[in-house]
Design an enzyme around this catalytic site. Sequence first.
Site, short mmCIF file in Angstrom:
data_model
loop_
_atom_site.label_atom_id
_atom_site.label_comp_id
_atom_site.label_asym_id
_atom_site.label_seq_id
_atom_site.Cartn_x
_atom_site.Cartn_y
_atom_site.Cartn_z
N GLY A 208 0.78 -1.22 0.19
CA GLY A 208 0.07 0.09 -0.20
C GLY A 208 0.85 1.38 0.07
O GLY A 208 0.35 2.27 0.30
N GLU A 211 1.77 4.96 -5.03
CA GLU A 211 0.73 6.06 -5.37
C GLU A 211 -0.28 5.33 -6.37
O GLU A 211 0.35 4.41 -6.78
CB GLU A 211 1.13 7.36 -6.09
CG GLU A 211 2.09 8.17 -5.46
CD GLU A 211 1.25 9.15 -4.45
OE1 GLU A 211 0.05 9.52 -5.16
OE2 GLU A 211 1.70 9.42 -3.46
N ASP A 222 6.51 12.27 -7.48
CA ASP A 222 6.34 11.91 -6.13
C ASP A 222 7.46 12.58 -5.08
O ASP A 222 7.25 13.73 -4.26
CB ASP A 222 5.91 10.55 -5.27
CG ASP A 222 5.76 10.75 -4.07
OD1 ASP A 222 4.41 11.20 -3.56
OD2 ASP A 222 6.54 10.35 -3.35
N LYS A 226 7.67 16.18 -3.12
CA LYS A 226 8.07 16.40 -1.74
C LYS A 226 9.31 17.45 -1.56
O LYS A 226 9.45 18.15 -0.57
CB LYS A 226 8.33 14.95 -1.16
CG LYS A 226 7.28 14.13 -0.89
CD LYS A 226 7.68 12.83 -0.67
CE LYS A 226 6.37 11.78 -0.35
NZ LYS A 226 6.74 10.58 -0.31
N1 LIG Z 1 -1.61 7.18 3.22
C1 LIG Z 1 -0.55 7.47 3.47
O1 LIG Z 1 0.21 6.84 4.28
C2 LIG Z 1 -0.23 8.98 3.40
C3 LIG Z 1 1.00 9.40 4.02
C4 LIG Z 1 1.40 10.80 3.70
C5 LIG Z 1 0.54 11.73 3.29
N2 LIG Z 1 -0.69 11.06 2.45
C6 LIG Z 1 -1.69 12.06 1.89
O2 LIG Z 1 -2.70 12.24 2.53
C7 LIG Z 1 -4.04 12.28 1.57
C8 LIG Z 1 -4.93 11.38 1.96
O3 LIG Z 1 -4.48 10.14 1.64
P1 LIG Z 1 -5.25 8.60 2.13
O4 LIG Z 1 -4.38 7.42 1.95
O5 LIG Z 1 -6.23 9.07 2.93
O6 LIG Z 1 -6.13 8.77 0.53
P2 LIG Z 1 -7.67 7.70 0.32
O7 LIG Z 1 -7.52 6.82 1.19
O8 LIG Z 1 -7.69 7.73 -1.24
O9 LIG Z 1 -8.65 9.11 0.66
C9 LIG Z 1 -8.89 10.01 0.05
C10 LIG Z 1 -10.10 10.66 0.75
O10 LIG Z 1 -10.48 11.97 -0.17
C11 LIG Z 1 -11.71 12.02 -0.72
N3 LIG Z 1 -11.87 12.55 -2.08
C12 LIG Z 1 -11.38 12.17 -3.28
N4 LIG Z 1 -11.65 13.23 -4.07
C13 LIG Z 1 -12.01 14.17 -3.47
C14 LIG Z 1 -12.66 15.47 -3.84
N5 LIG Z 1 -12.10 15.91 -5.05
N6 LIG Z 1 -12.79 16.44 -2.87
C15 LIG Z 1 -12.96 16.02 -1.66
N7 LIG Z 1 -12.65 14.54 -1.00
C16 LIG Z 1 -12.09 13.86 -1.94
C17 LIG Z 1 -11.93 10.30 -0.86
O11 LIG Z 1 -13.46 10.40 -0.76
P3 LIG Z 1 -14.22 8.87 -1.57
O12 LIG Z 1 -13.60 7.67 -0.98
O13 LIG Z 1 -15.43 8.96 -1.39
O14 LIG Z 1 -13.81 9.26 -3.06
C18 LIG Z 1 -11.45 9.84 0.40
O15 LIG Z 1 -12.42 9.95 1.42
C19 LIG Z 1 -3.30 12.26 0.14
O16 LIG Z 1 -3.06 13.53 -0.23
C20 LIG Z 1 -2.06 11.59 0.39
O17 LIG Z 1 -0.80 11.92 -0.57
C21 LIG Z 1 -1.01 10.08 2.69
#
Ligand SMILES: NC(=O)c1ccc[n+]([C@@H]2O[C@H](COP(=O)([O-])OP(=O)(O)OC[C@H]3O[C@@H](n4cnc5c(N)ncnc54)[C@H](OP(=O)(O)O)[C@@H]3O)[C@@H](O)[C@H]2O)c1
Length: 349
Positions: A208, A211, A222, A226
């Site tokens: 996981g 990206e 990416d 950063k």
């Molecule tokens: N995962 C990690 O470990 C990690 C680490 C550092 C930074 N990040 C950053 O944190 C952010 C979230 O990551 P994540 O892993 O939680 O992503 P994720 O699981 O894909 O969740 C994204 C969320 O945003 C919603 N969303 C999608 N398109 C949207 C829009 N246009 N307007 C408003 N909401 C929207 C989605 O809703 P739906 O599901 O209903 O589409 C979902 O609730 C990203 O920018 C990522 O780069 C993540």
Amino acid sequence: MELKLAFIGLGNVARAFARMLDARRSTLEQEYGISWRVTAIATGSHGCALDTNGIDLNEAVAMVERGESLAALPGASIARSAIAMIESCDADIMFETSPLNPVDGEPATEYIKTALARAINVVTANKGPIAFAYRELKQLASKRGVSFRFEGTVMDGTPVFNLAEYCLPAARVTGFYGVLNSTTNLIITEMERGSTFDDALKQARRLGVAEANADHDIDGWDAAVKAVALANVLMGADLRPRDVAPRGIRGITIDDLNEAAREQSAIRLVSRAYRSGDGVTVTVQPEKVPIASALGSACGTSNVLVLRTDLMGELAIFEYDPGVVQTAYALLSDLIRIHERINRARLSE
Ligand SMILES: NC(=O)c1ccc[n+]([C@@H]2O[C@H](COP(=O)([O-])OP(=O)(O)OC[C@H]3O[C@@H](n4cnc5c(N)ncnc54)[C@H](OP(=O)(O)O)[C@@H]3O)[C@@H](O)[C@H]2O)c1
């Protein structure tokens, strides 16, 4: 003090944050005097809900995990879009965790601008707005007298920005270098152990860490986003990812890795920033580095960042096996910082 919280995105990071908020409810109350109520949640495809009296966050998380729309939340009113929700919600802090758009940082940047313009403090885990609009967002936050925090955007919850802000007063960051992308680092170190590129990429997907579009990792975008975020915040640069022209790891072969190993070296996708003339230059490219170095010893999904400073020499910060919990922690630590600032402002009134 009770804080009213709005969520943009209820995906992996926000749900881990919701669990952490719930698990630490009494610590937040007893040690920091913070209680909280969620008044608004917007998602991409699971609806947007508002309720000034408070949304049951656990229920909202469960609904999203069951694939249901937040429109069915008892007592909540519905907003037609995330922007409409931000324009009408009653919130002290907005947590922005929508997906990264590496092309222009939208729509997250617009969400953050809209919230800051309404004097809502903002926390984001999304590096896009920092790489594409940091200066503008910071100025807007300052004009409106609110905070804009983003510790989770680079190296998950590892305190990179907080380290510079709180632990290095009066010191200047003159440059940095590091391994900032877990997917490419995992691919390289799996190939060092004999995997093919494709099998190593599958492994990154299983864990996981890749990206949604793994080309962004492999081609260095990416890491470029950063590195630009770091340069903009820590070095006062005003760069965009397109200024970097990154070179990724496509084309690196097992023979290249074996040859490096024979020289007690390793290949890493290295991001660098240094001052050049009046500006800052950022590069992202594969480099041969000694195994016995900070860069060489970052293996698998681990990351490392070395800050060059004028008063503290070089400082290395390692992140081992990053995960979503660390990013959620970054949101929590940003919330606590914002609460401290609101408290200070109230006391000085
Ligand atoms: N995962 C990690 O470990 C990690 C680490 C550092 C930074 N990040 C950053 O944190 C952010 C979230 O990551 P994540 O892993 O939680 O992503 P994720 O699981 O894909 O969740 C994204 C969320 O945003 C919603 N969303 C999608 N398109 C949207 C829009 N246009 N307007 C408003 N909401 C929207 C989605 O809703 P739906 O599901 O209903 O589409 C979902 O609730 C990203 O920018 C990522 O780069 C993540």
